[in-house]
Write a protein that holds these residues in place. Structure first.
Motif, mmCIF file in Angstrom:
data_model
loop_
_atom_site.group_PDB
_atom_site.id
_atom_site.type_symbol
_atom_site.label_atom_id
_atom_site.label_comp_id
_atom_site.label_asym_id
_atom_site.label_seq_id
_atom_site.Cartn_x
_atom_site.Cartn_y
_atom_site.Cartn_z
ATOM 1 N N LEU A 148 0.828 -1.206 0.000
ATOM 2 C CA LEU A 148 0.000 0.000 0.000
ATOM 3 C C LEU A 148 0.866 1.261 0.000
ATOM 4 C CD1 LEU A 148 -2.729 -1.170 2.523
ATOM 5 C CD2 LEU A 148 -2.951 -0.962 0.049
ATOM 6 N N SER A 149 2.067 1.147 -0.545
ATOM 7 C CA SER A 149 2.988 2.289 -0.538
ATOM 8 C C SER A 149 2.448 3.457 -1.356
ATOM 9 C CB SER A 149 4.370 1.876 -1.030
ATOM 10 O OG SER A 149 4.310 1.372 -2.346
ATOM 11 N N ALA A 150 1.693 3.192 -2.418
ATOM 12 C CA ALA A 150 1.122 4.282 -3.209
ATOM 13 C C ALA A 150 0.091 5.053 -2.390
ATOM 14 C CB ALA A 150 0.498 3.739 -4.489
ATOM 15 N N VAL A 151 -0.665 4.357 -1.563
ATOM 16 C CA VAL A 151 -1.636 5.012 -0.681
ATOM 17 C C VAL A 151 -0.893 5.868 0.342
ATOM 18 C CG1 VAL A 151 -3.426 4.627 1.055
ATOM 19 C CG2 VAL A 151 -3.360 3.200 -1.009
ATOM 20 N N ALA A 152 0.157 5.315 0.910
ATOM 21 C CA ALA A 152 0.960 6.071 1.881
ATOM 22 C C ALA A 152 1.559 7.319 1.232
ATOM 23 C CB ALA A 152 2.061 5.192 2.460
ATOM 24 N N ALA A 153 2.000 7.204 -0.008
ATOM 25 C CA ALA A 153 2.587 8.354 -0.708
ATOM 26 C C ALA A 153 1.550 9.461 -0.907
ATOM 27 C CB ALA A 153 3.169 7.912 -2.043
ATOM 28 N N VAL A 154 0.317 9.094 -1.225
ATOM 29 C CA VAL A 154 -0.757 10.083 -1.375
ATOM 30 C C VAL A 154 -1.006 10.777 -0.039
ATOM 31 C CG1 VAL A 154 -3.235 10.386 -1.828
ATOM 32 C CG2 VAL A 154 -1.855 8.948 -3.344
ATOM 33 N N MET A 155 -1.051 10.001 1.026
ATOM 34 C CA MET A 155 -1.276 10.586 2.350
ATOM 35 C C MET A 155 -0.157 11.544 2.737
ATOM 36 S SD MET A 155 -2.806 7.285 4.400
ATOM 37 C CE MET A 155 -2.957 8.156 5.950
ATOM 38 N N VAL A 156 1.078 11.155 2.498
ATOM 39 C CA VAL A 156 2.226 12.002 2.829
ATOM 40 C C VAL A 156 2.174 13.297 2.015
ATOM 41 C CG1 VAL A 156 4.740 12.183 2.646
ATOM 42 C CG2 VAL A 156 3.706 10.130 3.628
ATOM 43 N N ASP A 157 1.849 13.177 0.732
ATOM 44 C CA ASP A 157 1.775 14.348 -0.139
ATOM 45 C C ASP A 157 0.735 15.346 0.358
ATOM 46 O OD1 ASP A 157 2.173 16.026 -2.412
ATOM 47 O OD2 ASP A 157 0.517 15.026 -3.447
ATOM 48 N N TYR A 158 -0.466 14.881 0.632
ATOM 49 C CA TYR A 158 -1.526 15.797 1.046
ATOM 50 C C TYR A 158 -1.341 16.287 2.475
ATOM 51 C CZ TYR A 158 -3.874 15.466 -3.361
ATOM 52 O OH TYR A 158 -4.169 15.571 -4.698
ATOM 53 N N ARG A 159 -0.727 15.497 3.335
ATOM 54 C CA ARG A 159 -0.403 15.974 4.681
ATOM 55 C C ARG A 159 0.539 17.172 4.555
ATOM 56 N NH1 ARG A 159 2.031 11.532 7.973
ATOM 57 N NH2 ARG A 159 3.787 11.892 6.610
#
Length: 103
Positions: free
Chosen positions: A60-71
């Protein structure tokens, strides 16, 4: 059972820079509250859906990357000096363009 007052009850709601933004729900709540940049609320959901559709159950690294970006976007847009820095950057860019046109 009555509610016990706490010293935290009088504190203002945290800004995006102060929010923990650790979970998907935290990020969604911040975006729903208008933190972030224009269009981020809708773009976050689209990017998250795209990441989920391309993820496997073990990656789920792509999901984590989206979360990090928007955070980061929420924190950046909520930073106290962000507007001032953007204005200074725009003024500098205009000055550089004017100097280049004079040459």
């Amino acid at each position: 059972m009555s509610a016990q007052p706490t010293e935290h009850s009088s504190r203002p709601a945290p800004s995006g820079a102060d929010m923990p933004l650790r979970t998907l729900g935290d990020i969604r709540a911040a975006l729903r509250a208008g933190r972030g940049f224009p269009g981020d609320r809708e773009d976050f959901e689209l990017d998250l859906t795209r990441a989920l559709e391309n993820s496997t159950e073990t990656d789920l690294s792509a999901v984590a990357a989206v979360m990090v970006d928007y955070r980061g976007r929420v924190r950046l847009a909520s930073a106290p000096d962000y507007d001032v820095a953007m204005q200074e950057g725009e003024e500098l860019l205009l000055r550089i363009k004017a100097e280049a046109a004079e040459r």
